[in-house]
Design an enzyme around this catalytic site. Sequence first.
Site, PDB file in Angstrom:
ATOM      1  CB  SER A  99      -1.042   0.060   1.227  1.00 13.04           C
ATOM      2  OG  SER A  99      -1.795   1.000   1.207  1.00 13.04           O
ATOM      3  CG  HIS A 100       0.354   3.766   3.407  1.00 14.45           C
ATOM      4  ND1 HIS A 100      -1.117   3.436   3.542  1.00 14.45           N
ATOM      5  CD2 HIS A 100       1.017   3.974   4.638  1.00 14.45           C
ATOM      6  CE1 HIS A 100      -0.513   2.856   4.781  1.00 14.45           C
ATOM      7  NE2 HIS A 100      -0.262   3.501   5.277  1.00 14.45           N
ATOM      8  CE  LYS A 109      -3.774  -4.405   1.063  1.00 13.45           C
ATOM      9  NZ  LYS A 109      -4.188  -2.999   0.665  1.00 13.45           N
ATOM     10  CG  ASP A 243      -3.621   3.664  -0.899  1.00 17.04           C
ATOM     11  OD1 ASP A 243      -4.757   3.493  -1.928  1.00 17.04           O
ATOM     12  OD2 ASP A 243      -4.552   3.298  -0.533  1.00 17.04           O
ATOM     13  CG  ASP A 245      -3.287  -0.954  -2.359  1.00 16.70           C
ATOM     14  OD1 ASP A 245      -3.128   0.509  -1.827  1.00 16.70           O
ATOM     15  OD2 ASP A 245      -3.651  -1.544  -1.747  1.00 16.70           O
ATOM     16  CG  ASP A 247      -6.801   0.395  -0.876  1.00 14.03           C
ATOM     17  OD1 ASP A 247      -6.027   0.792  -1.026  1.00 14.03           O
ATOM     18  OD2 ASP A 247      -6.859  -1.091  -0.387  1.00 14.03           O
ATOM     19  CG  HIS A 331     -10.333   1.376   2.943  1.00 20.63           C
ATOM     20  ND1 HIS A 331      -9.678   0.242   2.066  1.00 20.63           N
ATOM     21  CD2 HIS A 331      -8.958   1.307   3.682  1.00 20.63           C
ATOM     22  CE1 HIS A 331      -8.536   0.578   2.436  1.00 20.63           C
ATOM     23  NE2 HIS A 331      -7.704   1.265   3.342  1.00 20.63           N
TER      24      HIS A 331
END
Length: 454
Positions: A99-100, A109, A243, A245, A247, A331
């Site tokens: 991710s970040h 994941k 971000d 990835d 999402d 999210h």
Amino acid sequence: MAADLSQIVKAYDVRGVVPDQWDETLAELFGAAFVQVTAADAIVIGHDMRPSSPGLSRAFARGAAARGVDVTEIGLCSTDQLYYASGALGLPGAMFTASHNPAQYNGIKMCRAGAAPVGQDTGLAEIRELAERWSESGAPEPAATPGTITRHDTLEDYAAYLRSLVDLTSIRPLKVVVDAGNGMGGHTVPTVFAGLPLTLVPMYFELDGTFPNHEANPLDPANIVDLQKRVREEGADLGIAFDGDADRCFVVDESGDPVSPSVITALVAERELARNGGKGTIIHNLITSRSVPEVVRENGGAPVRTRVGHSFIKAEMAKTGAIFGGEHSAHYYFKDFWNADTGMLAALHVLAALGGQDGPLSALVSRYDGYVGSGEINSTVGDQASRIAAIRAAYEGRDDITLDDLDGLTVSAADWWFNVRPSNTEPLLRLNAEARDEATMTKVRDEALAIIRG
């Protein structure tokens, strides 16, 4: 290498420094363990733009294929694109991303078929146990007939599916600045936005897992400064930041002012309720703004409040049949996206709402924003439980105040509330406060902080 899996297997995913904490050898064991725990005969795998991602992803594929499982590799993708593939293909999936987190990190994941999450209570603990055992004793015996590894590009199908869920056919032309943060938004946005009446101003679309421009975490105000400036310079209608990835998405208005994720949750909830005939359950965590349940009720829906954390949101989505869910962390979860989170679909809803009327974004979102929030404030404390007990003692027994223990302690009055909850990994208490006006919020926030830090 000696694997310390307790350090890298988290509550919801695998995450650690490469190669210090994990490497391709361990990734191969994770692949074998994943297919054993999920009892899969086929899986799908994707990865982000980090330098270590292709090698780790291919090692995981080898581990799975050695167990007789057929592997579909979709290559470079966003996390929600992997969820799309898991849902559309009906396969368990694994996404390689951190991710970040900084460039030296990577992670996995994992999900079951239909993008159902894999966490500590739903298979991740067993995957860790197998990988630990095999890291000491060696990999399990390969299957008599190994599985195949094939490539399949899902980007066009993913984009088409998202656009089928939001009516963008009649929106007015918009100018939108998108900051991809050198993450996977730079890969997905051009295809998802293709053919829409948008003038796209791209920022940091070059895929670069070293994040040369800024950390790919738009919730940190420092990481949207470039976006805010560019929106103002371009005279754009809005700005969107993703971000690493891709999402999660974060929105700024035409003046570069941040739009709260709670406001986006309320806006999308209203639209999803309208799309479902004014009926449906909407999930929100307990530190989203009160505006969210108010908007949901006003539009005929039933709000359901949950603990903070995507596993709780997804569990409640499945339990209640909710049509949408949102979190303060940007999210956004959709029933029509297998209950999984997709920032891209939330972004399309914002574009559709803005483009479907003539006013600026600031005016559009103002009606969803009737409260003033503190943001999350962390305090280091020696004894979390005693500080929460002190807050309880200060407020309980008052006629105008209610307390609840859903996640930490929430103290509520008619025009304000605050929540204090402990970090699971650090000696911190996290405070979120909200009120109808700035003065009240400041007073409530400061009174709570005085007890927490007293």
